[in-house]
Design an enzyme around this catalytic site. Structure first.
Site, PDB file in Angstrom:
ATOM      1  N   SER A  64       0.845  -1.194   0.000  1.00  0.00           N
ATOM      2  CA  SER A  64       0.000   0.000   0.000  1.00  0.00           C
ATOM      3  C   SER A  64       0.877   1.239   0.000  1.00  0.00           C
ATOM      4  O   SER A  64       2.001   1.221   0.533  1.00  0.00           O
ATOM      5  CB  SER A  64      -0.909   0.012   1.220  1.00  0.00           C
TER       6      SER A  64
ATOM      7  N   TYR B 261      -3.910   0.322  10.117  1.00  0.00           N
ATOM      8  CA  TYR B 261      -3.789  -0.176   8.748  1.00  0.00           C
ATOM      9  C   TYR B 261      -2.397   0.107   8.185  1.00  0.00           C
ATOM     10  O   TYR B 261      -1.729  -0.786   7.663  1.00  0.00           O
ATOM     11  CB  TYR B 261      -4.861   0.483   7.875  1.00  0.00           C
TER      12      TYR B 261
END
Length: 702
Positions: free
Chosen positions: A578, A591
């Site tokens: 990510s 996250y």
């Protein structure tokens, strides 16, 4: 292994029955009736095997040049399958021209030459190449002809007692011809035999099959089915109450599926060559009966009989000692010895004009108590090879019930395998796609990025295992891919990457279904957004369970399979990371931290994997909103709230305009990067990160 045979009745032959539908047949043209008859025969595996057999009809047609009515032979073309073919699968040839070809025939040495004349007989510019079996149909003076290779028939044809059994079953109505390789000479032999014996209704061809005829499509179909049924009933009566192959001496191992999953990648890793192999495992009743029998080694060494079987399975199988399957040195030696055996067979039998020796690795591997494993350069071929060897087992069982099983003579077998016409057919085949022979495993396979990545690999010829915790969703994706790419190349497993047992089971499935593993794309994920004060321990743990531990478990249980392929050129592990793994994000600490942990794990594994030929690389997406399951849930609302914007189109515009290139990032974009890192195009890259985020300066890695 027991010391004496275990009594068990032999597996009987299936007895076919007519499936002809008069009402449907009445609606069909003569050409469609031929197709209907062919499809009925070919779709019934008690009648013929895949790609086996051929059918024909002599019909009338209008000559496109003269306008005259002429006789046209419609016959299954080269390389087709009568069970699935359409009308365009038939060759069409002028019957008169075919009969005139005999003027060019001077004896058996002209067989190959005669094949070259067939295109000159083509009717109406039909592009379907004619089969070498065409003379078997054209030279017989009957309107409808069937030639099939069912197990019960081949059992008679491949037995020392077959000719006597043929006379006993049909009382002279079915003739017998000794073995002759398919071609023009065999066609003349059949014609001459029928002329000398005008009352015969068909001919058994030793080690080959049966050919029969009739005056109508229905009569021909039902004649074929009844002959097979007669043979099956006769053999079943001979086998009744008797144990097959001398009786069972090795019982089926209850752990055989797990044994196969462990064994297949190890065998595959030793099968070096220009292309990787794919495996197929079967523990059907036929395989277990045969490999556990007293005469297993003796019969296996003889090889197969029918050319259809032999061309798929090689001269003989490789047999393994079930007590030594954990010994890599033993397995390596057995594979090496088989290659030497095959090379010696080639040297003994080669002709001055034989093609170069082909891949010497075994196709069929037989293991007592475990079953039958087959390897080929694509999954469908591996599966079909297994099915054909299953046919060969049935043949051996029936042949032994009435005499001794007779395999093809070694030189005859070689001359079929290395037939110049067969070589020409192989040379005409299109080049394989770049990922044929490779196996990819994609976690989060039901999601947008996972499904797109799987599709990218499937498009290039790879086999794919889709893993996802949502059983219904992943099965739906699998079913769609099966329709698009074929059922052989895709599997689905239910797998929560936080459950170690499920992860291991998923990779066991890849090993058992395809023989190993070449590429893993770790993609399964979740997303969450919350300020630090509102981030619960449960939320923190959940992110790390899925995004860090899930990637760890995926890598851990893939590692052993990936290492096995070192000698074949190495393997690839791709993490879908990510932008947030390298760029700080407010309101998403759980996250982003978990993604950062996964990315660092990837870099560590690149160091650990390099000596084993395992490349580890990372793709960092950002804002993949369209087509993403993650963005369909709370994450969309949470990120919209964090940015104080609407969760609809305004959110998508926000992320698009935030990027340097002002472009949307789609699942297909991430799939393209994952494919690049998983393919040989990046063979010299490891430890890298590729950002696919339309440009974000915060995520620059250097």
């Amino acid at each position: 292994m027991t010391n004496s045979a275990i009594p068990a009745p032999a597996i009987p032959f299936a007895v076919p029955t007519s499936r002809w539908d008069d009402a449907h047949a009445a609606t069909l043209s003569p050409e469609e009736l031929l197709l209907y008859r062919s499809n009925l025969l070919g779709s019934d595996l008690t009648v013929t095997n895949f790609g086996g057999g051929n059918t024909s009809a002599k019909l009338t047609g209008t000559d496109p040049l003269t306008g005259e009515t002429v006789d046209v032979l419609w016959v299954k073309g080269s390389g087709g399958d009568i069970g699935s073919m359409k009308l365009d699968g038939f060759s069409t040839l002028y019957q008169e021209k075919l009969l005139g070809l005999e003027a060019h025939y001077n004896g058996p040495e002209d067989d190959d030459k005669m094949v070259g004349y067939l295109p000159h007989c083509t009717f109406n510019l039909n592009g379907r190449a004619a089969s070498i079996d065409t003379p078997l149909h054209s030279l017989l003076p009957f309107a409808h002809v069937d030639h099939v290779h069912p197990d019960a028939i081949i059992a008679l044809a491949a037995s020392s007692g077959g000719e006597a059994a043929t006379k006993e079953i049909w009382g002279g109505k079915i003739g017998w011809l000794p073995w002759k390789r398919p071609g023009y000479t065999l066609g003349t032999m059949l014609r001459d035999f029928q002329r000398a014996n005008p009352g015969v209704q068909g001919v058994m061809m030793a080690s080959h099959g049966i050919i029969c005829w009739a005056d109508s499509a229905k009569e021909c179909y039902e004649h074929t089915v009844s002959l097979i049924a007669d043979a099956a009933k006769y053999l079943n009566a001979k086998m009744e109450g008797k144990a097959a192959f001398g009786g069972q001496v090795v019982a089926p191992n209850p752990d055989r599926a797990a044994i196969a999953a462990d064994l297949m990648p190890r065998l595959r890793g030793f099968m070096t060559g220009s292309r990787r192999k794919l495996g197929h495992y079967s523990d059907d009743a036929e395989a277990l009966e045969f490999v556990g029998s007293a005469k297993f080694e003796e019969l296996a060494a003889l090889g197969t009989s029918c050319p259809d079987h032999f061309l798929r399975t090689k001269i003989a199988p490789l047999t393994l000692d079930p007590a030594r399957l954990q010994d890599d040195a033993y397995l390596a030696e057995k594979i090496s010895a088989y290659r030497d055996f095959y090379a010696a067979y080639y040297e003994r039998c080669k002709r001055s004009n034989s093609p170069a020796m082909r891949d010497p690795n075994p196709v069929v591997v037989l293991v007592p108590g475990v079953g039958r494993i087959t390897f080929a350069t694509d999954k469908t071929t591996a599966r079909l090879a297994g099915e054909f060897y299953g046919n060969a087992i049935n043949v051996m069982r029936g042949a032994e019930a009435i005499g001794d099983y007779i395999a093809l003579d070694e030189q005859e077998a070689f001359d079929i395998e290395y037939w110049l016409l067969e070589e020409a057919k192989l040379q005409r085949m299109p080049a394989p796609k770049p990922q044929v022979g490779r196996v990819a495993f994609v976690t989060g396979g039901a999601g947008g990025i996972g499904a797109a990545t799987a599709a990218r690999f499937l498009k290039e010829g790879a086999c794919v295992v889709l893993a996802d915790r949502d059983a219904n969703a992943v099965e739906e994706v699998r079913a769609g891919f099966a329709k698009q790419f074929g059922k052989d190349v895709v599997r689905a497993v239910t797998c929560d990457v936080t459950d170690e047992a499920q992860v291991k089971a998923g990779f066991d499935t890849a090993a058992r279904e395809f023989g190993g593993l070449d590429v893993v794309v770790a993609n399964a994920g979740i997303a969450s957004s919350a300020p630090i004060e509102q981030t619960t321990v449960e939320l923190w743990d959940r992110n790390f369970d899925v995004l860090a531990q899930g990637y760890f478990l995926t890598a851990k249980h893939a590692w052993g399979l990936l290492k096995r392929m070192k000698d074949l050129g190495g393997t690839s592990l791709v993490f879908i990371g990510s932008k947030n793994a390298v760029a700080a994000a407010a309101g998403a600490s759980a996250y982003a931290s978990a993604k950062a942990a996964a990315n660092h794990l990837g870099r560590c594994l690149a160091l650990e994997g390099a000596p084993e030929g395992i490349r580890v690389n990372i793709v960092n997406p950002d804002a993949v909103i369209k087509g993403s399951k993650i963005w369909d849930g709370d994450w969309r609302k949470e990120r919209a709230a964090s940015n104080k914007i609407d969760a609809g189109e305004e959110l998508e515009a926000h992320y698009r305009n935030r990027s340097m290139l002002k472009r949307d990032v789609l699942p297909d974009d991430i799939a393209e990067a994952a494919y690049f890192l998983g393919s040989e195009a990046s063979a010299k890259s490891t430890g890298n990160m590729i950002n696919v985020d339309a440009g974000n300066v915060q995520a620059f890695t250097r």
